[in-house]
Design a protein around this motif. Structure first.
Motif, short mmCIF file in Angstrom:
data_model
loop_
_atom_site.label_atom_id
_atom_site.label_comp_id
_atom_site.label_asym_id
_atom_site.label_seq_id
_atom_site.Cartn_x
_atom_site.Cartn_y
_atom_site.Cartn_z
N ALA A 98 39.36 32.52 40.32
CA ALA A 98 38.70 32.32 39.03
C ALA A 98 37.94 33.57 38.59
N THR A 99 37.29 34.25 39.53
CA THR A 99 36.56 35.46 39.19
C THR A 99 37.50 36.57 38.71
N VAL A 100 38.64 36.71 39.35
CA VAL A 100 39.61 37.72 38.92
C VAL A 100 40.13 37.38 37.52
N ILE A 101 40.40 36.11 37.26
CA ILE A 101 40.90 35.71 35.94
C ILE A 101 39.83 35.96 34.87
N VAL A 102 38.61 35.52 35.13
CA VAL A 102 37.53 35.71 34.15
C VAL A 102 37.23 37.20 33.99
N GLY A 103 37.25 37.96 35.09
CA GLY A 103 37.03 39.41 35.00
C GLY A 103 38.10 40.11 34.19
N THR A 104 39.35 39.68 34.34
CA THR A 104 40.44 40.26 33.55
C THR A 104 40.25 39.95 32.07
N ALA A 105 39.86 38.72 31.77
CA ALA A 105 39.59 38.35 30.37
C ALA A 105 38.42 39.16 29.81
N ALA A 106 37.38 39.36 30.62
CA ALA A 106 36.23 40.15 30.18
C ALA A 106 36.64 41.60 29.92
N ALA A 107 37.48 42.16 30.78
CA ALA A 107 37.96 43.53 30.57
C ALA A 107 38.78 43.62 29.29
N TRP A 108 39.61 42.60 29.02
CA TRP A 108 40.43 42.58 27.81
C TRP A 108 39.54 42.56 26.57
N VAL A 109 38.52 41.71 26.56
CA VAL A 109 37.58 41.66 25.43
C VAL A 109 36.85 43.00 25.31
N GLY A 110 36.46 43.58 26.43
CA GLY A 110 35.81 44.88 26.40
C GLY A 110 36.69 45.96 25.81
N VAL A 111 37.98 45.95 26.17
CA VAL A 111 38.92 46.93 25.61
C VAL A 111 39.00 46.76 24.09
N LEU A 112 39.11 45.53 23.63
CA LEU A 112 39.17 45.30 22.18
C LEU A 112 37.90 45.80 21.49
N LEU A 113 36.73 45.50 22.08
CA LEU A 113 35.48 45.97 21.49
C LEU A 113 35.40 47.50 21.54
#
Length: 121
Positions: A98-113
């Motif tokens: 779950a942490t890897v999945i949420v971390g990947t999603a957070a990185a994706w949002v960070g890239v977009l920002l």
């Protein structure tokens, strides 16, 4: 080349010290939740840096910032090896996944920002 190694090493020391400080300050209160929080925050920040770099023209200065902040500070700050050990120790495979999945999603949002809200072109 040695300048780059020193940048990563100094950044890594800063990131590791920041993580240790958070552990000392909040470890008792947050318990095992601290490691995933640190990893998701670090993944988000790395995503922002990556997205920002995608918008910047190539330069040695921008590359040094990425090495110092991304590879060094944020690489030292995140704790995926600690997460793996903690997940195994707790006997909770889902915790690490779950942490890897949420971390990947957070990185994706960070890239977009970091890219200013624009998808890759």
């Amino acid at each position: 080349m040695w300048r780059d190694v020193v940048l990563v090493a100094v950044g890594g020391a800063i990131g590791t010290a920041a993580r240790a400080g958070l552990t000392l300050a909040f470890g008792d209160d947050l318990g095992p939740a601290l490691v995933p929080i640190v990893n998701v925050v670090g993944a988000f920040a790395i995503g922002i840096l990556f997205g920002w770099r995608a918008r910047m023209p190539e330069s040695s200065r921008a590359q040094r910032v990425q090495l110092f902040v991304g590879t060094g500070v944020l690489g030292g700050f995140t704790t995926y090896s600690s997460l793996a050990v903690e997940s195994a120790d707790l006997g909770l495979l889902w915790w690490g996944v779950a942490t890897v999945i949420v971390g990947t999603a957070a990185a994706w949002v960070g890239v977009l920002l970091g890219r200013g809200g624009r998808a890759r072109v």
